[in-house]
Motif scaffolding. Structure first.
Motif, PDB file in Angstrom:
ATOM      1  N   ARG A  14      -6.262   4.600  11.786  1.00 54.18           N
ATOM      2  CA  ARG A  14      -5.199   3.745  11.266  1.00 54.18           C
ATOM      3  C   ARG A  14      -5.432   3.585   9.636  1.00 54.18           C
ATOM      4  O   ARG A  14      -6.582   3.095   9.381  1.00 54.18           O
ATOM      5  CB  ARG A  14      -4.816   2.581  11.812  1.00 54.18           C
ATOM      6  CG  ARG A  14      -3.968   2.791  13.328  1.00 54.18           C
ATOM      7  CD  ARG A  14      -2.712   3.484  12.949  1.00 54.18           C
ATOM      8  NE  ARG A  14      -1.901   3.684  14.441  1.00 54.18           N
ATOM      9  CZ  ARG A  14      -2.119   4.527  15.153  1.00 54.18           C
ATOM     10  NH1 ARG A  14      -2.666   5.591  14.761  1.00 54.18           N
ATOM     11  NH2 ARG A  14      -1.395   4.601  16.231  1.00 54.18           N
ATOM     12  N   GLY A  15      -4.568   3.764   8.558  1.00 45.99           N
ATOM     13  CA  GLY A  15      -4.946   3.453   7.549  1.00 45.99           C
ATOM     14  C   GLY A  15      -3.879   3.961   6.578  1.00 45.99           C
ATOM     15  O   GLY A  15      -2.680   3.989   6.988  1.00 45.99           O
ATOM     16  N   SER A  16      -4.024   3.934   4.878  1.00 49.55           N
ATOM     17  CA  SER A  16      -3.100   4.189   4.181  1.00 49.55           C
ATOM     18  C   SER A  16      -3.507   4.696   2.719  1.00 49.55           C
ATOM     19  O   SER A  16      -4.742   4.579   2.541  1.00 49.55           O
ATOM     20  CB  SER A  16      -2.224   3.115   3.951  1.00 49.55           C
ATOM     21  OG  SER A  16      -2.855   2.190   3.108  1.00 49.55           O
ATOM     22  N   SER A  58       0.850  -1.162  -0.017  1.00 44.95           N
ATOM     23  CA  SER A  58      -0.071   0.203  -0.082  1.00 44.95           C
ATOM     24  C   SER A  58       0.724   1.258  -0.057  1.00 44.95           C
ATOM     25  O   SER A  58       1.978   1.286   0.137  1.00 44.95           O
ATOM     26  CB  SER A  58      -0.853  -0.095   1.349  1.00 44.95           C
ATOM     27  OG  SER A  58      -0.179   0.059   2.137  1.00 44.95           O
ATOM     28  N   GLY A  59       0.274   2.285  -0.160  1.00 46.61           N
ATOM     29  CA  GLY A  59       0.998   3.646  -0.090  1.00 46.61           C
ATOM     30  C   GLY A  59       1.340   4.268   1.251  1.00 46.61           C
ATOM     31  O   GLY A  59       1.265   3.464   2.381  1.00 46.61           O
ATOM     32  N   PRO A  60       1.592   5.532   1.558  1.00 45.12           N
ATOM     33  CA  PRO A  60       2.125   5.835   2.520  1.00 45.12           C
ATOM     34  C   PRO A  60       0.867   5.846   3.773  1.00 45.12           C
ATOM     35  O   PRO A  60      -0.180   5.752   3.718  1.00 45.12           O
ATOM     36  CB  PRO A  60       2.262   7.657   2.455  1.00 45.12           C
ATOM     37  CG  PRO A  60       2.583   7.385   0.825  1.00 45.12           C
ATOM     38  CD  PRO A  60       1.794   6.322   0.358  1.00 45.12           C
ATOM     39  N   SER A  61       1.357   5.496   5.064  1.00 43.51           N
ATOM     40  CA  SER A  61       0.389   5.177   6.168  1.00 43.51           C
ATOM     41  C   SER A  61      -0.196   6.356   6.667  1.00 43.51           C
ATOM     42  O   SER A  61       0.601   7.767   6.699  1.00 43.51           O
ATOM     43  CB  SER A  61       0.949   4.410   7.161  1.00 43.51           C
ATOM     44  OG  SER A  61       1.627   3.281   6.583  1.00 43.51           O
ATOM     45  N   VAL A  62      -1.068   6.669   7.238  1.00 49.71           N
ATOM     46  CA  VAL A  62      -1.653   7.708   8.032  1.00 49.71           C
ATOM     47  C   VAL A  62      -2.196   7.236   9.121  1.00 49.71           C
ATOM     48  O   VAL A  62      -2.579   5.997   9.510  1.00 49.71           O
ATOM     49  CB  VAL A  62      -2.855   8.361   7.080  1.00 49.71           C
ATOM     50  CG1 VAL A  62      -2.595   9.019   5.916  1.00 49.71           C
ATOM     51  CG2 VAL A  62      -4.158   7.444   7.062  1.00 49.71           C
ATOM     52  N   LYS A  80       3.489   5.860  -4.499  1.00 53.15           N
ATOM     53  CA  LYS A  80       4.228   7.340  -4.725  1.00 53.15           C
ATOM     54  C   LYS A  80       3.307   8.281  -4.927  1.00 53.15           C
ATOM     55  O   LYS A  80       2.466   8.510  -5.865  1.00 53.15           O
ATOM     56  CB  LYS A  80       5.010   7.009  -6.229  1.00 53.15           C
ATOM     57  CG  LYS A  80       6.116   5.704  -5.940  1.00 53.15           C
ATOM     58  CD  LYS A  80       6.992   5.790  -7.258  1.00 53.15           C
ATOM     59  CE  LYS A  80       7.943   4.942  -7.176  1.00 53.15           C
ATOM     60  NZ  LYS A  80       8.824   5.070  -8.749  1.00 53.15           N
ATOM     61  N   ILE A  81       3.534   9.201  -3.887  1.00 49.28           N
ATOM     62  CA  ILE A  81       2.605  10.358  -3.715  1.00 49.28           C
ATOM     63  C   ILE A  81       3.435  11.610  -3.456  1.00 49.28           C
ATOM     64  O   ILE A  81       4.575  11.612  -2.862  1.00 49.28           O
ATOM     65  CB  ILE A  81       1.580  10.353  -2.455  1.00 49.28           C
ATOM     66  CG1 ILE A  81       0.500   9.325  -2.723  1.00 49.28           C
ATOM     67  CG2 ILE A  81       0.773  11.700  -2.280  1.00 49.28           C
ATOM     68  CD1 ILE A  81      -0.321   8.972  -1.404  1.00 49.28           C
TER      69      ILE A  81
END
Length: 220
Positions: free
Chosen positions: A115-117, A91-95, A122-123
């Protein structure tokens, strides 16, 4: 025989002031280090929603219009750089962040963990149109016995600057009864997922969320 003058001892107030300055300086330095790390690893966090946020987070609130009444949602969201694995993530960058849910009866469920992503790995600086998914859940208790009974919502959507447009995937109906009360019965009788409902989050403060919650409360 000469008598040397005594060296005055520093007063308690002077010592306290000096210690306080040192502590504040250390905290400020720590904050600057964290922000520098975010700027290096997650520069997009400063531009969530299309505007610059110097502390690398975004907060906002919105309303889910359900048949039994309105649920008002508040989110505080930013980057999550802890606990990354050594192998590449799919997955992409985590949040990460926190949030709150206000039920149609005016009950506020606070200190929820986010919690998620992002989906794309690539962002750049611009997150507009980038798909994102996350959960918003009550925290586990000390011995972890509330894993199946705690409030736990799932959201998927994308940024449409300046708003975050999501749906809850039907998870709201699993948590709340048809009259807007929180489900506390036998887990075997928990309601099935419902029709996904739309949530549009606008940038705003916690106080604005609380005012919207009070306005949306169902009249008895």
């Amino acid at each position: 025989m000469s008598i040397l003058p005594r060296t005055p001892k520093p007063g308690r107030r002077g010592c306290f002031s000096g210690c306080l300055v040192n502590v504040l300086g250390t905290l400020l330095l720590g904050c600057l280090v964290v922000l520098a790390m975010f700027a290096l690893l997650t520069p997009w966090a400063f531009y969530l929603g299309g505007q610059f946020h110097p502390l690398a987070y975004w907060q906002g609130w919105g309303t889910i219009h359900a048949p039994e009444g309105d649920y008002v949602i508040f989110l505080w969201i930013g980057p999550w750089t802890r606990g990354r694995k050594t192998f590449p993530s799919l997955s992409g960058p985590s949040v990460s962040g926190s949030g709150a849910v206000c039920s149609p009866h005016g009950e506020i469920y606070s200190w929820l963990k986010l919690r998620g992503s992002f989906t794309n790995r690539k962002i750049g600086l611009n997150t507009n149109g980038e798909p994102i998914g996350f959960t918003l859940a009550q925290r586990l208790n000390f011995i972890g016995t509330n894993g199946d009974t705690r409030l736990n919502l799932s959201f998927h959507g994308a940024w449409h600057n300046p708003d975050l447009v999501l749906d809850e995937g039907g998870s709201l109906r699993r948590m709340f009864n048809a009259d807007g009360t929180f489900f506390v019965g036998d887990l075997r009788h928990r309601p099935n997922k419902g029709t996904p409902l739309t949530l549009i989050l606008h940038e705003g403060s916690r106080s604005s969320f609380e005012a919207a919650c009070a306005a949306a409360k169902k009249k008895p």
